[in-house]
Design an enzyme around this catalytic site. Sequence first.
Site, PDB file in Angstrom:
ATOM      1  N   ASN A  12       0.011  -6.561   1.321  1.00 35.45           N
ATOM      2  CA  ASN A  12      -1.099  -5.798   1.675  1.00 35.45           C
ATOM      3  C   ASN A  12      -2.120  -6.379   2.332  1.00 35.45           C
ATOM      4  O   ASN A  12      -2.735  -7.240   1.625  1.00 35.45           O
ATOM      5  CB  ASN A  12      -1.234  -4.361   0.629  1.00 35.45           C
ATOM      6  CG  ASN A  12       0.004  -3.622   0.578  1.00 35.45           C
ATOM      7  OD1 ASN A  12       0.942  -3.252   0.766  1.00 35.45           O
ATOM      8  ND2 ASN A  12      -0.532  -2.836  -0.791  1.00 35.45           N
ATOM      9  N   GLY A  42       1.702  -7.162  -5.677  1.00 38.00           N
ATOM     10  CA  GLY A  42       3.102  -8.331  -5.740  1.00 38.00           C
ATOM     11  C   GLY A  42       1.990  -8.836  -5.536  1.00 38.00           C
ATOM     12  O   GLY A  42       2.198 -10.008  -5.990  1.00 38.00           O
ATOM     13  N   ALA A  43       1.613  -9.466  -4.362  1.00 39.53           N
ATOM     14  CA  ALA A  43       0.785 -10.757  -3.799  1.00 39.53           C
ATOM     15  C   ALA A  43      -0.816 -11.298  -4.909  1.00 39.53           C
ATOM     16  O   ALA A  43      -0.500 -12.890  -5.280  1.00 39.53           O
ATOM     17  CB  ALA A  43       0.214 -10.246  -2.360  1.00 39.53           C
ATOM     18  N   ASN A  44      -0.975 -10.148  -4.803  1.00 37.38           N
ATOM     19  CA  ASN A  44      -2.239 -10.227  -5.974  1.00 37.38           C
ATOM     20  C   ASN A  44      -1.548 -11.242  -7.706  1.00 37.38           C
ATOM     21  O   ASN A  44      -2.392 -12.480  -8.108  1.00 37.38           O
ATOM     22  CB  ASN A  44      -3.210  -8.749  -5.984  1.00 37.38           C
ATOM     23  CG  ASN A  44      -3.743  -8.226  -4.986  1.00 37.38           C
ATOM     24  OD1 ASN A  44      -3.683  -8.903  -4.172  1.00 37.38           O
ATOM     25  ND2 ASN A  44      -3.945  -7.033  -5.288  1.00 37.38           N
ATOM     26  N   GLU A 144       5.800  -1.081  -6.203  1.00 36.95           N
ATOM     27  CA  GLU A 144       5.119  -0.523  -4.907  1.00 36.95           C
ATOM     28  C   GLU A 144       6.405  -1.252  -3.787  1.00 36.95           C
ATOM     29  O   GLU A 144       6.814  -1.709  -2.637  1.00 36.95           O
ATOM     30  CB  GLU A 144       4.462  -2.515  -4.011  1.00 36.95           C
ATOM     31  CG  GLU A 144       2.899  -0.915  -4.400  1.00 36.95           C
ATOM     32  CD  GLU A 144       1.374  -1.728  -4.367  1.00 36.95           C
ATOM     33  OE1 GLU A 144       0.640  -0.558  -4.704  1.00 36.95           O
ATOM     34  OE2 GLU A 144       1.474  -2.432  -3.704  1.00 36.95           O
ATOM     35  N   LEU A 226      -5.787  -1.105 -21.550  1.00 37.76           N
ATOM     36  CA  LEU A 226      -7.181  -0.292 -22.200  1.00 37.76           C
ATOM     37  C   LEU A 226      -8.688  -0.240 -21.124  1.00 37.76           C
ATOM     38  O   LEU A 226      -9.657   0.634 -21.849  1.00 37.76           O
ATOM     39  CB  LEU A 226      -7.447  -0.536 -23.705  1.00 37.76           C
ATOM     40  CG  LEU A 226      -6.923  -0.189 -24.120  1.00 37.76           C
ATOM     41  CD1 LEU A 226      -6.436  -0.209 -25.810  1.00 37.76           C
ATOM     42  CD2 LEU A 226      -5.763   1.323 -24.247  1.00 37.76           C
ATOM     43  N   GLY A 227      -8.798  -1.165 -19.412  1.00 37.47           N
ATOM     44  CA  GLY A 227      -9.775  -1.575 -18.914  1.00 37.47           C
ATOM     45  C   GLY A 227     -10.403  -2.146 -19.753  1.00 37.47           C
ATOM     46  O   GLY A 227     -10.578  -3.371 -20.406  1.00 37.47           O
ATOM     47  N   ALA A 254      -7.732  -5.277  -8.560  1.00 38.79           N
ATOM     48  CA  ALA A 254      -6.593  -6.067  -8.734  1.00 38.79           C
ATOM     49  C   ALA A 254      -6.479  -6.562  -9.923  1.00 38.79           C
ATOM     50  O   ALA A 254      -6.538  -7.724 -10.854  1.00 38.79           O
ATOM     51  CB  ALA A 254      -6.800  -6.881  -8.023  1.00 38.79           C
ATOM     52  N   ALA A 255      -7.487  -5.483 -10.774  1.00 39.65           N
ATOM     53  CA  ALA A 255      -7.704  -5.783 -12.556  1.00 39.65           C
ATOM     54  C   ALA A 255      -6.761  -6.836 -13.111  1.00 39.65           C
ATOM     55  O   ALA A 255      -5.581  -7.419 -14.138  1.00 39.65           O
ATOM     56  CB  ALA A 255      -8.631  -5.398 -13.131  1.00 39.65           C
ATOM     57  N   GLY A 256      -5.687  -5.497 -12.817  1.00 42.60           N
ATOM     58  CA  GLY A 256      -4.388  -5.176 -13.175  1.00 42.60           C
ATOM     59  C   GLY A 256      -3.573  -5.896 -12.964  1.00 42.60           C
ATOM     60  O   GLY A 256      -2.351  -6.876 -14.298  1.00 42.60           O
ATOM     61  N   ASP A 257      -3.893  -6.504 -11.857  1.00 40.50           N
ATOM     62  CA  ASP A 257      -2.533  -7.215 -11.750  1.00 40.50           C
ATOM     63  C   ASP A 257      -3.330  -8.593 -11.702  1.00 40.50           C
ATOM     64  O   ASP A 257      -2.146  -9.911 -11.372  1.00 40.50           O
ATOM     65  CB  ASP A 257      -2.987  -7.688  -9.636  1.00 40.50           C
ATOM     66  CG  ASP A 257      -2.531  -6.126  -9.499  1.00 40.50           C
ATOM     67  OD1 ASP A 257      -1.824  -5.536  -9.080  1.00 40.50           O
ATOM     68  OD2 ASP A 257      -3.121  -6.094  -8.362  1.00 40.50           O
TER      69      ASP A 257
HETATM   70  O1  RIB Z   1      -4.202  -3.155  -7.452  1.00 39.58           O
HETATM   71  C1  RIB Z   1      -4.317  -2.985  -6.430  1.00 39.58           C
HETATM   72  C2  RIB Z   1      -3.302  -3.113  -4.691  1.00 39.58           C
HETATM   73  O2  RIB Z   1      -3.289  -2.087  -4.907  1.00 39.58           O
HETATM   74  C3  RIB Z   1      -4.637  -3.585  -3.649  1.00 39.58           C
HETATM   75  O3  RIB Z   1      -4.950  -4.854  -3.601  1.00 39.58           O
HETATM   76  C4  RIB Z   1      -3.537  -2.294  -3.091  1.00 39.58           C
HETATM   77  O4  RIB Z   1      -3.245  -3.805  -1.869  1.00 39.58           O
HETATM   78  C5  RIB Z   1      -2.700  -2.098  -4.076  1.00 39.58           C
HETATM   79  O5  RIB Z   1      -1.108  -2.484  -3.333  1.00 39.58           O
END
Ligand code: RIB
Length: 309
Positions: A12, A42-44, A144, A226-227, A254-257
């Site tokens: 995205n 996904g990209a993250n 997503e 748990l953040g 994007a912390a989780g990614d």
């Molecule tokens: O996890 C963060 C992401 O969620 C963002 O980059 C946004 O594009 C959504 O997909």
Amino acid sequence: MPSHIVVLGSLNMDFVVKVDHLPAPGETVLGAGFQMIPGGKGANQACAVGRLAGPGIVVRMVGRVGYDMFADHLKASLSAAGVDVAYVHATRAQPTGVALIWVDRNGQNSIVVASGANHVFPAADVEGLRGAFRGASYALFQLETPLPAVAAALKLAREEGVRTILDPAPALPLSRELLELVDVLTPNESEAALLLGRPGADGVSDPAETTRALRAMGVRSVILKLGARGCFYDDGEVQVHSPAFDVEAVDATAAGDTFNGALAVALAEGRSWDDSLRFANAAAGLSVTKLGAQASIPTREETECLLSK
Ligand code: RIB
């Protein structure tokens, strides 16, 4: 022989605005500093693998974009992070996905995704991806991308002997059949509550009980995110809490990614669970100190530096 990691998921373009507080329904708030920043769960994750992996790991992104300038920008961002984008295919049916993101003064966000091309991904396309998965050590998934495609790709990964990590975000109810294809499930507390059908934070207030209940749904192991309190790992034999790093929060996007990408890197390098969780927590912590998704994902050097303090 280099190890390889596959990420199947969304790309995205994020439209990010800083606000004092997140708008309530019907409220207009004045924001500041609009930015377009590459994102998509996904990209993250692929970007995180690319930035955090040592030279022995190759990362491949599988996803869908439209024919537009956002697609070029998103692929360029991944390539710059060392990600192979040969399996990011363009469709004329929809534009590239976008996300509208507000970030408040405490670093909390609110996100709306217009999936666009990410959702032009029929399950029938998955068999053609066997070559992308063959020989991989880990495959990363999120939600997503349409669920039938994710389910088909989890099955294909299992057939190819690839270990699977699923981030169940954005949260959706998932079948036992799908969960049995998951080696590591990484929900946050609200995603865990939805999967367990327990609305409200009280239903997941005990991490050990929550991960046990999720394992009973069919997954092999669970990492409950748990953040600011870190994460809790449970594989039925080992249960361990790994604390978060103390950082100044600017933006949690994007912390989780970043956590999932870092986790896959550490596991593919053969590190122990303890070390892998620490590495993932450090990378995720650093990502929170900067605005934006891919703009905030740290390098391996930055992460090792935090770990050595
Ligand atoms: O996890 C963060 C992401 O969620 C963002 O980059 C946004 O594009 C959504 O997909």
